[in-house]
Design a protein around this motif. Structure first.
Motif, PDB file in Angstrom:
ATOM      1  N   LEU A  19       0.842  -1.204   0.000  1.00 30.86           N
ATOM      2  CA  LEU A  19       0.000   0.000   0.000  1.00 30.86           C
ATOM      3  C   LEU A  19       0.875   1.252   0.000  1.00 30.86           C
ATOM      4  CD1 LEU A  19      -2.655  -1.063   2.632  1.00 30.86           C
ATOM      5  CD2 LEU A  19      -3.184  -0.431   0.297  1.00 30.86           C
ATOM      6  N   GLY A  20       1.872   1.232   0.877  1.00 29.68           N
ATOM      7  CA  GLY A  20       2.781   2.381   0.935  1.00 29.68           C
ATOM      8  C   GLY A  20       3.476   2.589  -0.397  1.00 29.68           C
ATOM      9  N   ALA A  21       3.885   1.485  -0.998  1.00 23.51           N
ATOM     10  CA  ALA A  21       4.540   1.595  -2.299  1.00 23.51           C
ATOM     11  C   ALA A  21       3.601   2.257  -3.303  1.00 23.51           C
ATOM     12  CB  ALA A  21       4.973   0.219  -2.797  1.00 23.51           C
ATOM     13  N   GLY A  22       2.314   1.929  -3.208  1.00 29.81           N
ATOM     14  CA  GLY A  22       1.351   2.539  -4.124  1.00 29.81           C
ATOM     15  C   GLY A  22       1.255   4.034  -3.919  1.00 29.81           C
ATOM     16  N   THR A  23       1.338   4.458  -2.665  1.00 30.43           N
ATOM     17  CA  THR A  23       1.241   5.886  -2.405  1.00 30.43           C
ATOM     18  C   THR A  23       2.471   6.627  -2.900  1.00 30.43           C
ATOM     19  OG1 THR A  23      -0.096   5.426  -0.478  1.00 30.43           O
ATOM     20  CG2 THR A  23       0.890   7.597  -0.594  1.00 30.43           C
ATOM     21  N   ILE A  24       3.642   6.048  -2.715  1.00 26.22           N
ATOM     22  CA  ILE A  24       4.847   6.823  -3.046  1.00 26.22           C
ATOM     23  C   ILE A  24       5.323   6.621  -4.474  1.00 26.22           C
ATOM     24  CG2 ILE A  24       5.658   6.773  -0.664  1.00 26.22           C
ATOM     25  CD1 ILE A  24       7.813   4.757  -1.768  1.00 26.22           C
ATOM     26  N   HIS A  25       4.777   5.634  -5.194  1.00 29.69           N
ATOM     27  CA  HIS A  25       5.454   5.315  -6.455  1.00 29.69           C
ATOM     28  C   HIS A  25       5.443   6.470  -7.438  1.00 29.69           C
ATOM     29  CE1 HIS A  25       1.563   4.787  -8.300  1.00 29.69           C
ATOM     30  NE2 HIS A  25       2.120   4.508  -9.440  1.00 29.69           N
ATOM     31  N   LEU A  26       4.420   7.335  -7.336  1.00 29.26           N
ATOM     32  CA  LEU A  26       4.391   8.466  -8.259  1.00 29.26           C
ATOM     33  C   LEU A  26       5.556   9.406  -8.007  1.00 29.26           C
ATOM     34  CD1 LEU A  26       0.649   9.522  -8.527  1.00 29.26           C
ATOM     35  CD2 LEU A  26       2.052   8.293 -10.175  1.00 29.26           C
ATOM     36  N   PHE A  27       6.007   9.453  -6.757  1.00 27.06           N
ATOM     37  CA  PHE A  27       7.076  10.398  -6.421  1.00 27.06           C
ATOM     38  C   PHE A  27       8.444   9.732  -6.473  1.00 27.06           C
ATOM     39  CE2 PHE A  27       3.191  11.033  -3.980  1.00 27.06           C
ATOM     40  CZ  PHE A  27       2.741  12.178  -4.622  1.00 27.06           C
ATOM     41  N   ALA A  28       8.469   8.447  -6.164  1.00 27.96           N
ATOM     42  CA  ALA A  28       9.765   7.782  -6.107  1.00 27.96           C
ATOM     43  C   ALA A  28      10.266   7.434  -7.501  1.00 27.96           C
ATOM     44  CB  ALA A  28       9.667   6.527  -5.253  1.00 27.96           C
ATOM     45  N   ALA A  29       9.355   7.026  -8.379  1.00 29.80           N
ATOM     46  CA  ALA A  29       9.787   6.570  -9.696  1.00 29.80           C
ATOM     47  C   ALA A  29       9.595   7.679 -10.704  1.00 29.80           C
ATOM     48  CB  ALA A  29       8.972   5.340 -10.101  1.00 29.80           C
ATOM     49  N   LYS A  30      10.647   7.944 -11.464  1.00 33.39           N
ATOM     50  CA  LYS A  30      10.566   9.072 -12.393  1.00 33.39           C
ATOM     51  C   LYS A  30      10.406   8.629 -13.834  1.00 33.39           C
ATOM     52  CE  LYS A  30      11.140  12.348  -9.375  1.00 33.39           C
ATOM     53  NZ  LYS A  30       9.913  12.937  -8.840  1.00 33.39           N
ATOM     54  N   ASN A  31      10.581   7.361 -14.134  1.00 36.09           N
ATOM     55  CA  ASN A  31      10.387   6.936 -15.516  1.00 36.09           C
ATOM     56  C   ASN A  31       9.805   5.544 -15.554  1.00 36.09           C
ATOM     57  OD1 ASN A  31      12.431   4.996 -15.214  1.00 36.09           O
ATOM     58  ND2 ASN A  31      13.985   6.552 -15.633  1.00 36.09           N
ATOM     59  N   GLU A  32       9.501   5.119 -16.774  1.00 34.53           N
ATOM     60  CA  GLU A  32       8.817   3.849 -16.988  1.00 34.53           C
ATOM     61  C   GLU A  32       9.574   2.675 -16.345  1.00 34.53           C
ATOM     62  OE1 GLU A  32       5.931   3.240 -18.105  1.00 34.53           O
ATOM     63  OE2 GLU A  32       6.099   1.073 -18.413  1.00 34.53           O
ATOM     64  N   GLN A  33      10.883   2.660 -16.550  1.00 29.71           N
ATOM     65  CA  GLN A  33      11.686   1.577 -15.968  1.00 29.71           C
ATOM     66  C   GLN A  33      11.490   1.485 -14.459  1.00 29.71           C
ATOM     67  OE1 GLN A  33      15.103  -0.044 -17.626  1.00 29.71           O
ATOM     68  NE2 GLN A  33      13.445  -0.900 -18.022  1.00 29.71           N
ATOM     69  N   GLU A  34      11.560   2.646 -13.834  1.00 29.38           N
ATOM     70  CA  GLU A  34      11.483   2.653 -12.371  1.00 29.38           C
ATOM     71  C   GLU A  34      10.088   2.274 -11.892  1.00 29.38           C
ATOM     72  OE1 GLU A  34      15.001   5.937 -11.647  1.00 29.38           O
ATOM     73  OE2 GLU A  34      12.927   6.502 -11.245  1.00 29.38           O
ATOM     74  N   ARG A  35       9.085   2.757 -12.621  1.00 32.20           N
ATOM     75  CA  ARG A  35       7.715   2.373 -12.253  1.00 32.20           C
ATOM     76  C   ARG A  35       7.587   0.858 -12.283  1.00 32.20           C
ATOM     77  NH1 ARG A  35       5.011   7.345 -13.763  1.00 32.20           N
ATOM     78  NH2 ARG A  35       5.766   8.471 -11.951  1.00 32.20           N
ATOM     79  N   ARG A  36       8.093   0.292 -13.369  1.00 36.03           N
ATOM     80  CA  ARG A  36       7.928  -1.159 -13.513  1.00 36.03           C
ATOM     81  C   ARG A  36       8.748  -1.896 -12.463  1.00 36.03           C
ATOM     82  NH1 ARG A  36       8.875  -1.829 -18.949  1.00 36.03           N
ATOM     83  NH2 ARG A  36       9.771  -3.815 -18.444  1.00 36.03           N
ATOM     84  N   THR A  37       9.877  -1.303 -12.101  1.00 38.34           N
ATOM     85  CA  THR A  37      10.672  -1.946 -11.061  1.00 38.34           C
ATOM     86  C   THR A  37       9.885  -2.025  -9.759  1.00 38.34           C
ATOM     87  OG1 THR A  37      12.604  -0.979 -12.088  1.00 38.34           O
ATOM     88  CG2 THR A  37      12.881  -1.881  -9.890  1.00 38.34           C
ATOM     89  N   ILE A  38       9.217  -0.940  -9.432  1.00 39.63           N
ATOM     90  CA  ILE A  38       8.433  -0.952  -8.190  1.00 39.63           C
ATOM     91  C   ILE A  38       7.334  -2.006  -8.279  1.00 39.63           C
ATOM     92  CG2 ILE A  38       6.798   0.380  -6.802  1.00 39.63           C
ATOM     93  CD1 ILE A  38       8.482   2.742  -7.062  1.00 39.63           C
ATOM     94  N   LEU A  39       6.656  -2.048  -9.422  1.00 35.41           N
ATOM     95  CA  LEU A  39       5.588  -3.038  -9.545  1.00 35.41           C
ATOM     96  C   LEU A  39       6.142  -4.451  -9.464  1.00 35.41           C
ATOM     97  CD1 LEU A  39       3.273  -1.408 -12.187  1.00 35.41           C
ATOM     98  CD2 LEU A  39       2.753  -1.929  -9.811  1.00 35.41           C
ATOM     99  N   ARG A  40       7.341  -4.638 -10.037  1.00 34.53           N
ATOM    100  CA  ARG A  40       7.936  -5.969  -9.974  1.00 34.53           C
ATOM    101  C   ARG A  40       8.310  -6.335  -8.541  1.00 34.53           C
ATOM    102  NH1 ARG A  40       8.416 -10.416 -12.410  1.00 34.53           N
ATOM    103  NH2 ARG A  40      10.627 -10.538 -11.982  1.00 34.53           N
ATOM    104  N   ALA A  41       8.644  -5.321  -7.758  1.00 29.73           N
ATOM    105  CA  ALA A  41       9.042  -5.606  -6.376  1.00 29.73           C
ATOM    106  C   ALA A  41       7.861  -6.137  -5.577  1.00 29.73           C
ATOM    107  CB  ALA A  41       9.601  -4.339  -5.725  1.00 29.73           C
ATOM    108  N   ILE A  42       6.642  -5.737  -5.939  1.00 32.30           N
ATOM    109  CA  ILE A  42       5.500  -6.241  -5.183  1.00 32.30           C
ATOM    110  C   ILE A  42       4.689  -7.251  -5.976  1.00 32.30           C
ATOM    111  CG2 ILE A  42       5.326  -4.141  -3.795  1.00 32.30           C
ATOM    112  CD1 ILE A  42       3.020  -3.301  -5.491  1.00 32.30           C
ATOM    113  N   GLY A  43       4.951  -7.366  -7.276  1.00 34.76           N
ATOM    114  CA  GLY A  43       4.157  -8.229  -8.150  1.00 34.76           C
ATOM    115  C   GLY A  43       3.924  -9.631  -7.626  1.00 34.76           C
ATOM    116  N   PRO A  44       4.977 -10.373  -7.285  1.00 28.46           N
ATOM    117  CA  PRO A  44       4.750 -11.762  -6.885  1.00 28.46           C
ATOM    118  C   PRO A  44       4.137 -11.910  -5.491  1.00 28.46           C
ATOM    119  CG  PRO A  44       7.036 -11.387  -7.572  1.00 28.46           C
ATOM    120  CD  PRO A  44       6.403 -10.057  -7.397  1.00 28.46           C
TER     121      PRO A  44
END
Ligand code: HDD
Ligand code: HEM
Ligand code: HEM
Lengths: 452, 346
Positions: free
Chosen positions: B24-49
């Motif tokens: 949940l926290g990752a969802g709140t911060i991902h807009l601010f923490a990730a600045k590009n597509e790669q980073e966004r996907r990295t965050i999603l991959r970190a919680i994906g499984p």
């Protein structure tokens, strides 16, 4: 639409029916994916592995929709059916909680592994996770059916002095006699669903000349599984289900069959419209004496009609119940017909080139969904007016303080959310089918190039 | 036995907050923490499984609550009707946003789901906090053990009837949100490298300041709104350990953050969550749903399932939990380490 009871029923019926559209496909596909993966493990034919991966993607999207639409159900027992939850919670919450503890954890763990782990952890673990996904989804089917079976046929409880009930025999609930036929039948329905979707998509690929070698695999697996499971739906499981209803819920049976007058040689109605004013079937096409013979063998026997029961125990929507049941049985017969024809053609080697059959298979994709839904409508409408058969009426189970306006608001909300979700699901499926089993490389490379 | 199940349910809910909390926290911060597509996907991959498994703790916890305390389940779920259904919608939106984003490669599609992921996660965190706030403040239970609360009335926790949202419960919601932001940022820091890692750490640091302020405010407000919360500690002083764990976690977070020890910082935020939740639960015990009129409170005894039911439940529940813990340990070990995009899944 005035009272909270009606709106709550509509909301539950809508959300659970919608939910079940997804699990029926995932449970069926889980088995077929396991079959594809196992074939690959034996022969190491890469086509089968790709096929398994492709269906894995379809499974994944469907699974997500199943998960997110399933969570509201677990909560709705409390939100909309508080009196029911308080009254029966000692029993039905056991199986619901066990579903969480044993099935959902298993599923979530191995679905993650199945989808993300092939490259990292190798083929054996991937095969194993496909097995566990299959077992997990089928276990969750077991627990949910056991819950429903208890509502259809309450067992293993005792009545306290203050009128409440409590659990007194755990194994009786888990091994409810009602559950066996229901589970066997319902899981068969899921396999029918998976098989028709697989065969239908195979037919589509073959017809449109794309990914033809995969299309043939899908057709072969789908048709074999489809023929076996379609037969399974009629005999033994469908037959046992109706025997069971005749024995435990005779009034529901009479309503399902459109059987109004008690009769020693009860007719089996194939087609006709129940006329509730005149208490008869309009435009009937019947097999004279058929119902008695089906239930009691060649000697026949008396089948009580609706008029033989007090009206307050009649299911409250008899026409819909009657139609649902006839749609299910009608479609079931149709499934057996086309799948056996297709299996015959497969055996003779005509199937892949005989286009009319392929068209039929392709266009048949929606029907198992309709049949499964009609089946549940039959079961649930037939259970009315009881929430727990013979123990608690539906009207007594609703939350006492939740107003109809609030429920209507949430019903409209669910309708909106689910409408959009349905559109999304279709868009995603169309794209997935468009990419086809070889498409994964395309998309992966695209995404790899997407550096900022 | 009733006490055992009280602890069991509290444990499962705590685990839920701990685990789903970081995604949940990752969802709140991902807009601010990730600045590009790669980073966004990295965050999603970190919680994906893992996110779905995390969420199962909510379902399993809810199920266990239902079966151990059926009356509590019936009363609270129908009483919190509207907010609960809204929570369900948010859970739907969030689940879809995590899973569907990657299925179509289109910037608009991705942005849309990024937004949904943010909204869903943030509002959920606030709602969960507000829910806890409601339990602490007490609800207007009648003699039959039912209540129905409107979403809000005049936003004062002292008026009758009070709404689900008043300044106290909203404060609790913000506290929960800030907690999960820190927790989620710590998790992302553990799972990522380079700029993403550095940015998450910075977010965690800033949010920590807010967290300290809110923790102090929240604690004061709690004892003002519900003075009886102190009784349990007075009666059983060993309970003071729990808030100490929270304080230790609070200090640990910033210490490890500054030293760039991400794993330890994540453990510290976990300790904080465990400390806060268990303190609350400890104070509420033996009530399970305090009522505005104390006589109508639901307690572990008057809301409990039958003895027989609880006894058989103990057997399968223990087996189920051992299995669940095994899956979690295995899955987290299998997917341990920093996320790199090369080994993308399907
Ligand atoms: C016979 C099959 C069947 C039936 C009758 C139902 N479901 Fe279901 N349900 C499944 C088969 C299933 C499944 C195939 O096992 C799913 C699909 C995705 C998943 O995780 O499990 C699922 C998902 C699913 C989830 C999400 C689990 C997760 O997050 O992993 C919940 C909470 C429920 N269901 C609850 C219910 C309730 C309360 C039902 C009854 C009213 C119900 N389902 C009917
Ligand atoms: C464990 C499994 C299930 C349980 C515990 C359950 C429980 C309930 C409850 C509480 C209601 C509302 C009260 C009522 O109107 O009877 C209901 C109605 C209904 N359910 Fe189920 N249900 C289950 C499975 C399903 C499934 C899988 C479907 C369909 C796919 C389904 C279809 C319906 C329908 C159509 C109604 C509306 C009947 C009516 O309002 O007259 N049920 N069920
Ligand atoms: C062809 C003959 C079939 C017969 C005689 C038959 C009979 C029945 C009966 C008697 C019930 C029980 C109703 C109740 O519990 O009150 C039932 C339920 C159901 N049927 Fe069928 N059925 C047939 C085909 C199918 C097919 C083809 C499908 C789907 C592919 C299907 C799916 C279901 C489902 C999902 C239920 C509800 C769950 C359950 O109670 O098992 N049925 N069926």
């Amino acid at each position: 639409m005035e009272d909270a009871l009606t709106v709550s029923r509509l909301q539950f019926a809508f959300t659970v029916t919608y939910h079940y559209l997804f699990p029926m496909l995932t449970m069926g596909l889980a088995l077929l994916i396991f079959v594809l993966k196992s074939v690959y493990m034996r022969g190491r034919n890469d086509l089968y592995n790709r096929a398994a991966r492709f269906w894995g993607k379809i499974f994944a999207v469907t699974f997500v929709f199943g998960v997110v639409t399933g969570i509201p159900l677990e909560f709705q027992f409390g939100t909309n059916w508080a009196a029911f939850s308080a009254f029966t919670g000692d029993i039905i919450a056991q199986t619901l909680a066990m579903e969480g503890a044993f099935a959902f954890f298993l599923e979530s763990a191995f679905v993650g592994l199945f989808l993300f782990g092939e490259r990292r952890f190798g083929q054996r673990l991937h095969w194993f996770s496909s097995l566990m996904v299959f077992l997990g989804t089928w276990a969750s089917g077991y627990f949910i059916i056991t819950t429903n079976a208890w509502m259809q046929n309450p067992v293993g409880y005792r009545v306290l002095e203050n009128g409440n009930i409590e659990l007194n025999d755990y194994w009786a609930v888990l091994l409810n006699p009602w559950m066996f036929a229901q589970y066997a039948h319902n899981m068969g329905g899921a396999v029918v669903c998976g098989a028709f979707v697989m065969a239908g998509l195979g037919a589509f690929y073959v017809l449109s000349g794309r990914h033809v070698e995969y299309g043939r695999i899908f057709l072969k697996v789908g048709v074999i599984a489809g023929a076996l499971s379609s037969l399974w739906m009629l005999f033994p499981t469908g037959h046992f289900s109706s025997d069971q209803v005749a024995e435990h819920q005779p009034v529901a049976l009479a309503a399902m069959e459109g059987h109004f007058q008690t009769d020693r040689e009860a007719d089996l109605v194939f087609i006709g419209q129940p006329d509730m004013e005149k208490m008869e079937i309009d435009n009937p096409i019947v097999l004279p004496g058929g119902l008695s013979i089906l239930l009691y063998g060649p000697a026949g026997g008396e089948v009580k009609g609706l008029e033989g029961f007090p009206e307050k125990n009649w299911p409250d929507n008899i026409p819909l119940l009657y139609y649902s049941y006839h749609v299910m049985v009608g479609l079931g017969t149709f499934f057996i017909g086309i799948m056996f024809l297709a299996a015959f053609m497969l055996w003779r080697g005509w199937l892949y080139t005989f286009r009319p059959m392929l068209w039929v298979l392709m266009l048949a994709i929606p029907f198992p969904f309709i049949a499964n839904t009609a089946g549940w409508l039959t079961a649930e409408l037939g259970r009315q007016p009881w929430l727990a058969y013979g123990l608690m009426r539906t009207s007594e189970g609703v939350s006492p303080l939740v107003s109809s306006g609030n429920v209507l608001f949430t019903l409209i909300g669910f309708a909106g959310v689910y409408l959009i979700m349905g559109l999304l699901y279709i868009v995603l499926m169309v794209r997935e089918v468009g990419h086809g089993p070889e498409g994964e490389h395309e998309t992966l490379e695209n995404t790899e190039n997407l550096t900022a | 036995m009733d006490t055992f199940w009280f602890i069991a349910v509290a444990l499962m809910i705590t685990l839920y907050v701990l685990l789903d909390g970081f995604d949940l926290g990752a969802g709140t911060i991902h807009l601010f923490a990730a600045k590009n597509e790669q980073e966004r996907r990295t965050i999603l991959r970190a919680i994906g499984p893992v996110w779905d498994g995390n969420e199962v703790w909510l379902i399993a916890g809810g199920g266990t609550l239902f079966f151990a305390f059926p009356i509590l389940y019936a009363s609270s779920f129908s009483g919190f009707y509207l907010p609960l259904i809204i929570v369900l919608w948010l859970l739907i939106i969030r689940g879809l946003s995590i899973e569907l984003r990657g299925h179509i490669n289109d910037p608009l599609w991705a942005s849309f789901w990024d937004g949904m992921f943010f909204i869903g996660s943030t509002l959920l965190a606030i709602f969960f906090g507000a829910a806890l706030g409601n339990v602490v403040r007490g609800v207007p239970l009648d003699e039959d053990g039912y209540f129905f609360q409107p979403l809000w009335t005049d936003f004062s926790p002292f008026s009758e009837p009070s709404g689900i949202l008043d300044w106290y419960t909203v404060l609790m919601g913000l506290l929960a949100l800030t907690t999960l932001v820190v927790h989620g940022a710590n998790y992302i820091a553990v799972k990522t490298e380079n700029r993403l890692n550095a940015r998450s750490r910075r977010i965690s640091r800033f949010a920590w300041v807010a967290l300290v302020v809110l923790t102090v405010l929240g604690t004061i407000a709690t004892f003002w709104v519900s003075p009886w919360m102190l009784e349990s500690f007075g009666a059983r002083p060993y309970g003071y350990v729990l808030p100490l764990v929270a304080v230790a976690g609070l200090i640990g977070m910033i210490v490890f953050n500054v030293r760039e020890r991400d794993r330890e910082a994540f453990l510290a935020s976990s300790a904080y969550i465990v400390g806060m939740l268990t303190s609350t639960v400890f104070a509420v015990y033996p009530r399970v749903l305090p009522a505005v009129n104390p006589e109508n409170s639901l307690t572990i005894t008057n809301a409990a399932a039958s003895d027989y039911g609880q006894a058989v439940g103990l057997i399968w529940w223990s087996i189920g939990m051992v299995l669940a813990v095994v899956y979690f340990v295995v899955i987290y070990r299998l997917f341990r380490g920093k996320v790199r995009l090369e080994d993308e899944g399907y």
